[in-house]
Motif scaffolding. Structure first.
Motif, mmCIF file in Angstrom:
data_model
loop_
_atom_site.group_PDB
_atom_site.id
_atom_site.type_symbol
_atom_site.label_atom_id
_atom_site.label_comp_id
_atom_site.label_asym_id
_atom_site.label_seq_id
_atom_site.Cartn_x
_atom_site.Cartn_y
_atom_site.Cartn_z
ATOM 1 N N SER A 61 0.423 -1.112 -0.223
ATOM 2 C CA SER A 61 0.026 0.401 0.167
ATOM 3 C C SER A 61 1.010 1.189 0.353
ATOM 4 C CB SER A 61 -0.766 0.003 0.859
ATOM 5 O OG SER A 61 -0.259 -0.133 2.565
ATOM 6 N N ASP A 62 2.389 1.418 0.269
ATOM 7 C CA ASP A 62 2.410 2.560 0.247
ATOM 8 C C ASP A 62 4.537 1.907 1.154
ATOM 9 O OD1 ASP A 62 4.401 4.780 1.131
ATOM 10 O OD2 ASP A 62 3.529 5.350 2.566
ATOM 11 N N SER A 63 4.766 1.790 -0.290
ATOM 12 C CA SER A 63 6.632 1.317 -0.242
ATOM 13 C C SER A 63 6.937 1.801 0.248
ATOM 14 C CB SER A 63 6.796 1.066 -1.875
ATOM 15 O OG SER A 63 6.774 2.252 -3.229
ATOM 16 N N THR A 64 7.004 3.964 0.299
ATOM 17 C CA THR A 64 7.818 4.259 0.993
ATOM 18 C C THR A 64 8.317 3.692 2.365
ATOM 19 O OG1 THR A 64 6.785 5.595 1.843
ATOM 20 C CG2 THR A 64 7.836 6.620 -0.536
ATOM 21 N N GLN A 65 7.180 2.717 3.485
ATOM 22 C CA GLN A 65 7.317 2.852 4.895
ATOM 23 C C GLN A 65 8.018 0.968 4.749
ATOM 24 O OE1 GLN A 65 6.442 4.650 6.947
ATOM 25 N NE2 GLN A 65 6.100 6.099 5.213
ATOM 26 N N GLN A 81 5.726 -4.800 14.967
ATOM 27 C CA GLN A 81 5.141 -3.622 14.984
ATOM 28 C C GLN A 81 4.096 -3.265 13.201
ATOM 29 O OE1 GLN A 81 6.568 -0.572 17.036
ATOM 30 N NE2 GLN A 81 7.034 -1.261 18.508
ATOM 31 N N LEU A 82 4.156 -4.005 13.301
ATOM 32 C CA LEU A 82 3.241 -4.893 11.478
ATOM 33 C C LEU A 82 1.481 -3.767 12.124
ATOM 34 C CD1 LEU A 82 5.213 -7.398 10.150
ATOM 35 C CD2 LEU A 82 5.676 -4.567 9.705
ATOM 36 N N ALA A 83 1.300 -3.544 10.839
ATOM 37 C CA ALA A 83 -0.030 -3.616 10.779
ATOM 38 C C ALA A 83 -1.078 -4.755 10.350
ATOM 39 C CB ALA A 83 -1.174 -2.001 10.182
ATOM 40 N N ASN A 84 -2.021 -4.603 10.358
ATOM 41 C CA ASN A 84 -2.494 -5.512 8.685
ATOM 42 C C ASN A 84 -2.908 -5.275 7.882
ATOM 43 O OD1 ASN A 84 -3.904 -7.282 11.145
ATOM 44 N ND2 ASN A 84 -5.552 -6.433 10.592
ATOM 45 N N GLY A 85 -2.121 -5.893 6.251
ATOM 46 C CA GLY A 85 -1.856 -5.758 5.177
ATOM 47 C C GLY A 85 -1.262 -6.688 4.276
ATOM 48 N N VAL A 86 -1.150 -6.417 3.520
ATOM 49 C CA VAL A 86 0.079 -7.233 2.175
ATOM 50 C C VAL A 86 1.211 -5.897 1.961
ATOM 51 C CG1 VAL A 86 0.161 -8.234 -0.287
ATOM 52 C CG2 VAL A 86 -2.041 -7.691 1.247
ATOM 53 N N TYR A 87 1.592 -7.801 2.367
ATOM 54 C CA TYR A 87 3.429 -6.398 2.137
ATOM 55 C C TYR A 87 3.991 -7.850 1.708
ATOM 56 C CZ TYR A 87 2.662 -4.669 6.947
ATOM 57 O OH TYR A 87 2.563 -3.675 7.274
ATOM 58 N N ARG A 88 5.190 -7.180 0.717
ATOM 59 C CA ARG A 88 6.135 -8.044 0.272
ATOM 60 C C ARG A 88 7.462 -8.423 0.905
ATOM 61 N NH1 ARG A 88 7.417 -5.158 -4.819
ATOM 62 N NH2 ARG A 88 9.313 -4.644 -3.382
ATOM 63 N N LEU A 89 8.422 -9.937 0.932
ATOM 64 C CA LEU A 89 8.672 -10.076 2.644
ATOM 65 C C LEU A 89 10.203 -9.834 0.638
ATOM 66 C CD1 LEU A 89 10.624 -10.645 4.341
ATOM 67 C CD2 LEU A 89 10.475 -13.159 3.643
ATOM 68 N N THR A 90 11.689 -9.202 0.615
ATOM 69 C CA THR A 90 12.928 -9.325 -0.464
ATOM 70 C C THR A 90 14.216 -10.513 0.633
ATOM 71 O OG1 THR A 90 11.642 -7.899 -1.900
ATOM 72 C CG2 THR A 90 14.100 -8.355 -1.688
ATOM 73 N N ILE A 91 14.220 -10.943 -0.182
ATOM 74 C CA ILE A 91 15.947 -11.729 0.675
ATOM 75 C C ILE A 91 17.156 -11.509 -0.340
ATOM 76 C CG2 ILE A 91 17.036 -13.881 2.262
ATOM 77 C CD1 ILE A 91 13.807 -14.218 2.724
ATOM 78 N N ASN A 92 18.035 -10.712 -0.129
ATOM 79 C CA ASN A 92 19.179 -10.811 -0.240
ATOM 80 C C ASN A 92 20.266 -11.483 0.731
ATOM 81 O OD1 ASN A 92 17.957 -9.198 -2.849
ATOM 82 N ND2 ASN A 92 18.483 -7.694 -0.847
#
Length: 141
Positions: A61-65, A81-92
């Motif tokens: 919803s807001d990639s700056t956060q 401290q994560l709110a409900n929502g959809v996230y993208r997890l990236t691992i390098n």
């Protein structure tokens, strides 16, 4: 003032007042409850922990956060401290392929389990190092 309010209220009104107060207190805690996402990062071949892998969690919803973390000595990471929502997890991790996952957070903490990274084979071109040898002459004393 509070005694005046309680005196005016009847038993039924008092019960309704208490019920509404309790519901409001618990609903605000439920709505604003912060979630935790955690897991571990390992090698796909030997399942050893990848220490220091970069893990980034980006809300769609807001990639700056976004939030970032590095895995610890056991390959574990955690986001708080994560709110409900959809996230993208990236691992390098250096020498491994980047992994992306979409995560849905709603209602409870989320344990992602063991995430395995596959090695990335990168072949470099041959490098030829050429130098001329300097001849040395020995002069007499």
């Amino acid at each position: 003032m509070f005694t005046y309010i309680f005196v005016i209220m009847t038993k039924r009104n008092f019960r309704v007042f208490i019920a509404i107060t309790v519901i409001l207190l618990f609903s605000t805690n439920f709505i604003s409850a912060q979630k935790i996402v955690d897991g571990s990062v390992t090698d796909a071949d030997d399942h050893s922990a990848l220490i220091g892998a970069t893990v980034k969690l980006i809300p769609l919803s807001d990639s700056t956060q976004w939030q970032g973390a590095a895995t610890d000595i056991d390959g574990k990471f955690q986001f708080n401290q994560l709110a409900n929502g959809v996230y993208r997890l990236t691992i390098n991790y250096i020498g491994y392929k980047t992994t992306n996952r979409q995560i849905h957070i709603s209602g409870a903490d989320k344990y992602l389990g063991q995430i395995s990274l596959a090695k990335s084979a990168t072949n470099l071109k041959d490098v030829a190092i050429v130098e001329k040898q300097i001849r040395v002459q020995q002069k007499g004393d």
